[in-house]
Design an enzyme around this catalytic site. Sequence first.
Site, mmCIF file in Angstrom:
data_model
loop_
_atom_site.group_PDB
_atom_site.id
_atom_site.type_symbol
_atom_site.label_atom_id
_atom_site.label_comp_id
_atom_site.label_asym_id
_atom_site.label_seq_id
_atom_site.Cartn_x
_atom_site.Cartn_y
_atom_site.Cartn_z
ATOM 1 N N TYR A 66 -2.178 -0.091 10.514
ATOM 2 C CA TYR A 66 -2.222 -0.499 9.104
ATOM 3 C C TYR A 66 -0.924 -0.118 8.388
ATOM 4 C CZ TYR A 66 -3.876 -0.722 4.247
ATOM 5 O OH TYR A 66 -4.028 -1.004 2.919
ATOM 6 N N SER B 247 0.838 -1.198 0.000
ATOM 7 C CA SER B 247 0.000 0.000 0.000
ATOM 8 C C SER B 247 0.867 1.239 0.000
ATOM 9 C CB SER B 247 -0.916 0.004 1.234
ATOM 10 O OG SER B 247 -1.572 1.244 1.378
#
Length: 700
Positions: free
Chosen positions: A590, A577
Amino acid sequence: MTSPVSKTLLDNRWDDARAAGMSEPELLLYRSNLLGSDKRITNFGGGNTSAKVVEKDPLSGEDVTVLWVKGSGGDVGSMKLDGFATLYQSKLDALQGIYRGLEFEDEMVGYLPHCTFNLNPRAASIDTPLHAYVPYRHVDHMHPDAVIAIAATPNSKELTKLIYGDEIGWLPWKRPGFELGLWLSKFARENPKAKGVVLESHGLFTWADTAKDCYELTLAIINKAIAWFDKETVGKAPFGGAVASALDPEKRRAVAAALMPEIRGRIGKTESKVGHFDDQDAVLEFVNAAELKPLAALGTSCPDHFLRTKIRPLVLDYDPARDNLDEVIAGLDAAIEAYRADYAAYYERCKRANSPAMRDPNAVVYLVPGVGMITFARDKATARISGEFYVNAINVMRGASSVSTYVGLPEQEAFDIEYWLLEEAKLQRMPKPKSLAGRIAFITGGAGGIGSATAVRYLQEGAVVVLADIDQGSLDARVEELGKRFGKDNVRGVIANVTSEAQTIEAFRKTLVEYGGLDILVSNAGISSAAPFEDTTLEVWDRNISILATGYFLVSREAYRILKKQKLGGAIVFIASKNGLAASAGASAYGAAKAAEIHLARCLALEGAPFGIRVNTINPDAVLRGSKIWQGEWRSQRAQSNRIGEDDLEEFYRKRSLLQRSVFPEDIAEAAYFLASDLSAKSTGNIINVDAGNAVSFTR
């Protein structure tokens, strides 16, 4: 004891109500599909059917007789009407006047297009003369196990007479072609009471004047052979009786999972192979038998069998009683090299001045006592069908050896068919393999947007794909959908929680049994969470680390072990990501886990490089469509964090990007294809951002 070639008699499945109102071509198709639906009658792609139909000539308007016959490369069980070649019978008859004899029979194939009726583009097969010159309207040519078991004995003529009397005749072996067509014509005309003929080492021809009569006659002739074998084999142990015992099903699959990548690594260096495992009862009976090796060495009999399976299999010296798997693996190099040398010697003994160059000398079929049969080919469907053909060959050997002596096709005859110039021309016309042909991909998070889009991209390029996911319902739906689009052989689904070491290992074990190895891992399973740092709970932190860091570790470690064992290189692709490079407020757990993914990929790239294992990372951003992580709290949390409505998120992210473009799952899939393909053969340890441009995540 049941018949050595069939467990039950064949059922008559003709439905008069369904057949009512069908045209002659439609009745031919109906009959063909019924016959091809049972592999005891004929194997996939084997056999052919025909009908001589009166039609209007599109030029003259006059009634003419047209031969409808299965076209080249078709399968009677699954074909449609467009699978039939159509030819003027009068023009086919005229070919007999220009035939120059056996030495020139191959040239007659070149005349068949000149006989085409109504501009039909379906190519006529080399078997066309076998139907054209039989003086009956409907003809079936099948490869029934029960009949080939008769045909593959040294006294097949006498057995045919014993079983059928004058109802069915017998002809000696002759390679399919124009000459055999003339033989069949002569036999039928000289024996008007005969309803068909057994071809030595080949199969069965039957004929009649209606589609239904022909279908029912074919069943009756096969059933007569089955019933005869039932009577003659009572109390006889097939194949000399068992000398080994089958392992339990789970142990059989464990052995197959260990063996298949080892074999694949040794035979797949010049062409990627996909495997198939079969441990059905017929296979286990054969591989556990006393006569396994001598019968296997004789090779197959029917031409269709050895075209798919090579002339003989490779028997591995596994002993289920000792479980000497390590010894077998250690001896694979020698066993495979010996098979190659034997195949090369066969080629040298039999080649002719104009023979094509020797093809792949590796075995297609591998027989393992106590375990089953492994087959390898350039794609899954071919590997599976090759196994089905060898099961047909097993059934033939069982029947023939139970009532007489099994006889394989003479070596020179086998070679002349395997290296037939007409077959070589067909191979040369085949399209070039796709870029991922023969590659095996494993995709976690496979039921989600990015995972399924990546699967589609790989399938489009010829790979087979295993989708791993934790959501059974979504996984089943996606596997069914992709199976319909790309063929059921090419897609599998496995349930796997990537945080479980046991489930991860089991998911890869199932992959090895299904496809025989691994070439590509896409680690994509994910979650998302958002909270201010001080409100981030240990549970949320652990969940992110467990799935996004530990999960990636477990999956890539198992894949790495397989790739290293195969010694064929491979590609590992991490879907990370933008958050793994660029800090984002409210997403510490995250972002930290995604950063761990990126660094794990770099470490793995270092260790994998000496083995040709490439490891690269894709960093997406704001892929909303089809993404599971955007269907829950993450969507509302991101909307609240940016002070916008949930419906405005996609437009918000589009405008935020440098290129002012939205990012879709297909965009990530394109990058995943690049990193898995040979296009990126010299790239490892790299990061590709697919985020439409985000300055804070630039890698330099």
